[in-house]
Design an enzyme around this catalytic site. Sequence first.
Site, mmCIF file in Angstrom:
data_model
loop_
_atom_site.group_PDB
_atom_site.id
_atom_site.type_symbol
_atom_site.label_atom_id
_atom_site.label_comp_id
_atom_site.label_asym_id
_atom_site.label_seq_id
_atom_site.Cartn_x
_atom_site.Cartn_y
_atom_site.Cartn_z
ATOM 1 N N TYR A 1 82.020 -0.423 57.304
ATOM 2 C CA TYR A 1 81.014 0.011 56.479
ATOM 3 C C TYR A 1 79.983 0.827 57.331
ATOM 4 C CZ TYR A 1 77.103 -0.604 53.329
ATOM 5 O OH TYR A 1 76.100 -0.147 52.248
ATOM 6 N N GLN B 1 78.896 -4.228 46.695
ATOM 7 C CA GLN B 1 80.062 -3.930 45.888
ATOM 8 C C GLN B 1 81.107 -2.945 46.804
ATOM 9 O OE1 GLN B 1 76.784 -2.841 45.320
ATOM 10 N NE2 GLN B 1 76.644 -0.596 45.087
ATOM 11 N N ASN C 1 72.581 -3.848 55.358
ATOM 12 C CA ASN C 1 71.248 -4.389 54.969
ATOM 13 C C ASN C 1 71.541 -5.756 54.674
ATOM 14 O OD1 ASN C 1 72.473 -4.432 52.440
ATOM 15 N ND2 ASN C 1 70.953 -2.592 51.785
ATOM 16 N N SER D 1 67.955 -5.114 66.706
ATOM 17 C CA SER D 1 68.305 -4.965 68.252
ATOM 18 C C SER D 1 67.218 -5.445 69.411
ATOM 19 C CB SER D 1 68.360 -3.227 68.425
ATOM 20 O OG SER D 1 69.148 -3.098 69.600
ATOM 21 N N GLN E 1 64.706 0.741 72.172
ATOM 22 C CA GLN E 1 65.089 -0.026 71.035
ATOM 23 C C GLN E 1 64.080 -0.109 70.160
ATOM 24 O OE1 GLN E 1 68.041 -1.709 70.926
ATOM 25 N NE2 GLN E 1 68.375 -0.139 72.588
ATOM 26 N N HIS F 1 64.117 1.422 66.977
ATOM 27 C CA HIS F 1 65.060 1.153 65.814
ATOM 28 C C HIS F 1 64.677 0.682 64.609
ATOM 29 C CE1 HIS F 1 69.284 2.390 67.152
ATOM 30 N NE2 HIS F 1 68.904 1.957 68.477
ATOM 31 N N GLU G 1 70.950 -8.697 74.101
ATOM 32 C CA GLU G 1 71.888 -7.866 73.587
ATOM 33 C C GLU G 1 72.245 -6.882 74.499
ATOM 34 O OE1 GLU G 1 70.830 -5.358 70.342
ATOM 35 O OE2 GLU G 1 72.733 -4.764 69.715
ATOM 36 N N HIS G 2 71.198 -6.067 75.049
ATOM 37 C CA HIS G 2 71.184 -5.056 76.194
ATOM 38 C C HIS G 2 70.438 -5.465 77.262
ATOM 39 C CE1 HIS G 2 71.392 -2.758 72.279
ATOM 40 N NE2 HIS G 2 72.244 -2.037 72.824
ATOM 41 N N ASP H 1 74.701 3.736 74.279
ATOM 42 C CA ASP H 1 74.635 3.928 72.718
ATOM 43 C C ASP H 1 75.654 5.144 72.248
ATOM 44 O OD1 ASP H 1 73.117 1.852 71.870
ATOM 45 O OD2 ASP H 1 71.099 3.115 72.021
ATOM 46 N N GLU I 1 100.596 -41.016 65.612
ATOM 47 C CA GLU I 1 99.917 -40.302 64.596
ATOM 48 C C GLU I 1 100.418 -40.679 63.215
ATOM 49 O OE1 GLU I 1 99.365 -36.209 65.518
ATOM 50 O OE2 GLU I 1 98.266 -36.551 67.269
ATOM 51 N N HIS J 1 107.424 -35.561 61.317
ATOM 52 C CA HIS J 1 107.153 -34.572 62.345
ATOM 53 C C HIS J 1 108.175 -35.434 63.661
ATOM 54 C CE1 HIS J 1 103.584 -33.253 60.651
ATOM 55 N NE2 HIS J 1 103.595 -32.607 61.743
#
Lengths: 433, 433
Positions: free
Chosen positions: B130, B191, B214, B237, B259, B262, B327-328, B361, B415, B420
């Site tokens: 995506y 969709q 999103n 981020s 950062q 963003h 994250e970074h 990046d 068991e 088995h």
Amino acid sequence: MPEFLTVTDADFEARFAALLGMKREEAEDVDAAVAAILADVRARGDAAVLELTARYDRLTLDAAGMAFSPAEIAAEIAKVSAEDRAALELAAERIRAYHARQRPEDASWVDAAGARLGWRWTPVSAAGLYVPGGLASYPSSVLMNAIPAKVAGVGRLVVTCPTPGGVVNPLVLLAAQISGVDEIYRIGGAQAIAALAYGTETIAPVDKITGPGNAYVAAAKRRVFGRVGIDMIAGPSEILVIADAGNDPDWIALDLLSQAEHDQSAQALLITTDAALGRAVAEAVVRRLETLERREIAGASWRDNGAVIVVETLAQAAALANRIAPEHLEIMVEDAEALADAIPHAGAIFLGPWTPEAIGDYVGGPNHVLPTARSARFSSGLNVLDFMKRTTMARMTPEALKAIGPSAERLAISESLEAHGLSVRARLDRLNG
Amino acid sequence: MPEFLTVTDADFEARFAALLGMKREEAEDVDAAVAAILADVRARGDAAVLELTARYDRLTLDAAGMAFSPAEIAAEIAKVSAEDRAALELAAERIRAYHARQRPEDASWVDAAGARLGWRWTPVSAAGLYVPGGLASYPSSVLMNAIPAKVAGVGRLVVTCPTPGGVVNPLVLLAAQISGVDEIYRIGGAQAIAALAYGTETIAPVDKITGPGNAYVAAAKRRVFGRVGIDMIAGPSEILVIADAGNDPDWIALDLLSQAEHDQSAQALLITTDAALGRAVAEAVVRRLETLERREIAGASWRDNGAVIVVETLAQAAALANRIAPEHLEIMVEDAEALADAIPHAGAIFLGPWTPEAIGDYVGGPNHVLPTARSARFSSGLNVLDFMKRTTMARMTPEALKAIGPSAERLAISESLEAHGLSVRARLDRLNG
């Protein structure tokens, strides 16, 4: 009787597609109830967990009684026979040896531009293992979840296991002890998942939660995913056996039944190039069902979800197997390895007539927590990497930055991320100035 | 002004905990709308996707027009400057080289009992990527998602990218072409996720879906998880810079702003042993914000979510960093590698003053799709293994079964899984009989 399909039937594709699309599990709608339980435990901690345990497990505890004490564990474990203990220890040793080979390697290198690059693997700090109570309280599952975590290097390993009415399986406690589990709590359901994810006054939160459970547990895991890591959401068990002529129909029947006996929703399938073997297996299943302890469950599973599929070639068998993407795949044909190479989509493969799937459930070494419901197309059985994470590492030298920095700056500008570009440019200017 | 915390403050722990627990993202409740879209696409296929695209993207297509044709792709790509193309190709080459080293090894061995054990890695057959439309339609993200998939050996790689009003970023198409993407569709939102997960008349379903989006896209991915694999649900981020005295405050300010620019919800943090550096960085941020193109966004992020934290020792810095699990992570101290060793929980680490995060990046080589919101405690950045799965393999010989089969039988009985046990026993009886 289960389905009996032949690849040359006019309606084969439609019937096979129906078998593939079959919805074997009732999706119980417990999501609203689970959301309320999670919110309650998050807000009230121990008090909520204790109330919910009293309500659902008919067990009145105080906060101090949630954990099994060392003395309680020792007393339960003393009930285990020497033979059961030896079998569990053999299983643990073999599972540990197999998973030890999965430990990943760190990497570090300097590339042509002079940049040092690499990565580093580290374990999660704390993991929680959910162990179901009652009939499905399997000591083997404790080993299969806990040992990979310990091999990964997880520092703190917590088990939650509901004990309805106070009853616990001593083998579960022994399996936890053998695997190196650090804490064991007598709690279950969505409240146990909430306690693991959010923590309470008594139970410190964990970073990753694994292990099977009922619809409440599954819904709770799905909801806390993101706050903590989770393993897959397990569906009913499946086995696909691919066999050619000359196999023992009774062995195959028992292998099919060893999945069918787990659960009425389990699915056992046989694909064979030999219609006569297919019929003989179906007859052997009927014979074995006469005396099997779990004949009600296994019989219903075989009747409702089972199938014998007759193909003309092993290539057809491979093509169908890839569409099924089975959790367990037994290959009992002359060149089993060659056929396995043609079937990328399977959770675990058992090669040859001397490898019943039950070996893999206990003592083979590989994990028995495997992707169900066709998810072997995109996921793996539980393994050491599930309890580790990879951090990427980079160190630029001034020379490396000179070589590749201008391209980074250019791309940053093309994405309208000016500060990104400036952070590179400020350094390049120093080098050039 | 952002927070300015000093570890010796009386209220430090409370303020740091508040910073950590800060909810930076509005959880838009789109789940019901997304469920309806998924059901609609599942039921009506192309027709539903086309209607939703007309409604949300103001773009009227027919089924044949959903995919970009080779001629359309060529026409768009022709608009790209030679310099931008060269930068994108350098990035692709470096990302490919880094990820090629992540290809995992198969394994096969015979153990002491005579059992042949091992595993096999195979790629997922088809993956969907995506790509957001509009401002956040980043060509670098196409490279970062598509190249690991292709390195893994994914056979079919599909991109969906909404083109509101018909507008597409030519660099996104070029990045897709450079990465070896096979199909590109002008659709987006829930969709697009539905089309990838369930398939339509025009779009064949995939097995794994990755890429940012999103709230609708995130909710849709969460809902189709299980039917297909997904990557993480990305949050805003984050960057944490740890710096000692003697660093250039302007460089650090730009790294923090790269950062912050963003997203208003992004978080930029500095931990330093030098209070004077902390103040100088805060001042440099203010100066840079005066002229920065995205000063509104970056300024809001810095004001609302940013912080400068002054510590006495690097050990304190490491302890706080592990709680943040950024994250970074940029480490600009004398022995950066030693400090990195003390911080297991981070998505990507950038070592030394010459490694601004923006390098990572675009052109560093490591992936820029990284765990946010403290999930570096339990998860990794996107990598080749995300597009592969491991199948475990086992082959018993009669001797191996004799050695370990009885333990499997014993555990099966414990068991209450009789079939088995019988599946092992029937074979042992043949060997003994």
